[in-house]
Design an enzyme around this catalytic site. Structure first.
Site: not given
Ligand code: T46
Length: 184
Positions: A23, A47, A49, A60, A63, A73, A120, A133
């Site tokens: 399958r 969580q 994501n 990205r 962080h 993570k 990361h 994630y």
């Molecule tokens: C991480 C996260 C973000 N948010 C909200 C905050 C912002 O309004 C929006 C995008 O967040 P951010 O710009 O921080 O997303 P990335 O730039 O993809 O950051 C992520 O990618 C980098 C590489 C990582 O390692 C982190 O896990 C994570 O920060 O989602 C949430 O509501 N919950 C969450 O757990």
């Protein structure tokens, strides 16, 4: 699951094996029993994501969440291909400010475990790359911290020219001379 530690203590690469039949396939992405030895003392997954990146070259990060919201993570690429980076920010770590990178992709069946105190980031090396994630702490907007992708102190050799940075990621300051690492 095959688990190998990298030269950054606590940063592991997990390789999972798809069970293939007529399958298609079935693959276990996470198992607390199998990964417990590598997640010593960690809270459970709080969580999960999902990140979608339309452009190749998107960066990205880099962080991390500050204490008391520091998190481990686990990151897996479920579509496309990314160059994933972990940067050691742990106080007195022998690999302080050193970084480790690995290519993640569905065909590599791999995932990277990034412990507390390690930042990361990633760059997409294919368009339409998606990441899954697993986090051991809840997102806390007041605990968000980051490093500049182009920080001269880190000298990260990104594989492609940078594209599609968020405004936030464009504003991270370079590491100051008196930075001694993060509390956990
Ligand atoms: C991480 C996260 C973000 N948010 C909200 C905050 C912002 O309004 C929006 C995008 O967040 P951010 O710009 O921080 O997303 P990335 O730039 O993809 O950051 C992520 O990618 C980098 C590489 C990582 O390692 C982190 O896990 C994570 O920060 O989602 C949430 O509501 N919950 C969450 O757990």
């Amino acid at each position: 699951m095959k688990v190998e530690e990298t030269y950054l203590k606590g940063v592991f690469v997990v390789e999972t094996s798809p069970l293939i039949d007529t399958r298609g396939s079935f693959e276990r992405f996470f198992c607390d029993r199998e990964l417990d030895p590598y997640l010593v003392g960690e809270q459970p997954i709080n969580q999960i994501n999902y990140s979608v990146n339309t452009q190749k070259g998107t960066i990205r990060g880099i962080h991390y969440q500050t204490a008391p919201h520091a998190e481990t993570k686990m990151v897996r690429c479920v579509k496309g291909r990314v160059w994933d980076v972990a940067v050691d920010l742990r106080y007195r770590s022998p690999t302080f400010l050193k970084w480790y990178a690995i290519e993640l992709s569905p065909s590599s069946h791999n995932m990277v475990i990034i412990p507390k105190g390690v930042a990361h980031g990633y760059q997409t090396i294919e368009e339409d790359s998606h990441l899954l994630y697993l986090h051991t702490a809840h997102y806390n907007s007041d605990a968000q911290a980051g490093l500049a992708w182009n920080d001269p102190e880190l000298k990260i050799t990104w594989p492609l020219p940078s594209e599609a940075l968020s405004d936030r990621d464009k504003r991270h300051r370079f590491i100051s001379e008196d930075f001694i690492g993060v509390e956990l």
